[in-house]
Design a protein around this motif. Structure first.
Motif, PDB file in Angstrom:
ATOM      1  N   LYS A  18       0.989  57.109  75.843  1.00 46.49           N
ATOM      2  CA  LYS A  18       2.230  56.976  75.073  1.00 46.49           C
ATOM      3  C   LYS A  18       3.312  56.199  75.824  1.00 46.49           C
ATOM      4  N   GLU A  53       0.830  63.917  71.958  1.00 47.12           N
ATOM      5  CA  GLU A  53       0.131  64.787  72.902  1.00 47.12           C
ATOM      6  C   GLU A  53      -0.106  66.181  72.342  1.00 47.12           C
ATOM      7  N   VAL A 106      -4.334  59.769  73.319  1.00 46.80           N
ATOM      8  CA  VAL A 106      -3.051  59.476  72.695  1.00 46.80           C
ATOM      9  C   VAL A 106      -2.839  57.981  72.852  1.00 46.80           C
ATOM     10  N   ARG A 158      -1.665  61.038  82.305  1.00 51.58           N
ATOM     11  CA  ARG A 158      -0.589  60.284  81.646  1.00 51.58           C
ATOM     12  C   ARG A 158      -0.420  58.952  82.380  1.00 51.58           C
ATOM     13  N   SER A 215      -3.321  60.288  77.904  1.00 51.56           N
ATOM     14  CA  SER A 215      -2.150  59.827  77.161  1.00 51.56           C
ATOM     15  C   SER A 215      -1.712  58.439  77.607  1.00 51.56           C
TER      16      SER A 215
END
Length: 146
Positions: free
Chosen positions: A74, A136, A106, A40, A72
């Motif tokens: 995001k 996700e 993502v 992430r 990810s």
């Protein structure tokens, strides 16, 4: 910049990456049963943050080979296309050599982060199977199905 290993037991690895001011810029986790690695990325990235995170990811893959990555963006802000050459020429070939076959991406909410990934996808799409997602949960479902 630095990183710290939160937990490094056989079933769980979690690494937090921080900038000099203490802000977390990435978290890398190994899913239970080593089903996939979960990266992430948060905030604005630099070449240094991307390379540090990428190199540690490769180190984790050497210890615990994983064929799947949930990556990810995001919470990512802004472009990072300046790192695409390094990612496509250095990082991706090493990750594939270590066994990575699938990448669930993502996408970032902003257009610059999305454009950066689309440019990268053109460079690495022939090296591994890459699918793009808006969240996700869908990305995780796909990874667990392949």
């Amino acid at each position: 910049m630095a990183y710290r290993i939160i937990n490094n037991q056989l079933q769980q690895t979690k690494i937090e990456f921080t900038k000099a001011n203490g802000d977390i810029y990435a978290i890398l986790e190994r899913a239970p049963d080593n089903a996939y690695l979960f990266a992430r990325w948060t905030g604005i990235q630099t070449m240094e943050t991307i390379q540090e995170g990428g190199k540690v990811y490769l180190d984790v893959m050497q210890q615990y080979p994983a064929s799947k990555l949930l990556n990810s963006h995001k919470e990512l802000i802004g472009p990072w296309d300046f790192a695409n050459e390094w990612i496509s020429q250095v990082w991706t070939p090493k990750a594939v050599e270590l066994g990575m076959r699938y990448m669930a991406q993502v996408l970032a909410p902003g257009v610059y982060g999305q454009m950066s990934f689309h440019q990268l996808h053109q460079r690495i799409g022939n090296l591994l199977e890459v699918k793009m997602f808006d969240n996700e949960e869908s990305a995780k479902e796909w990874l667990l199905s392949v």
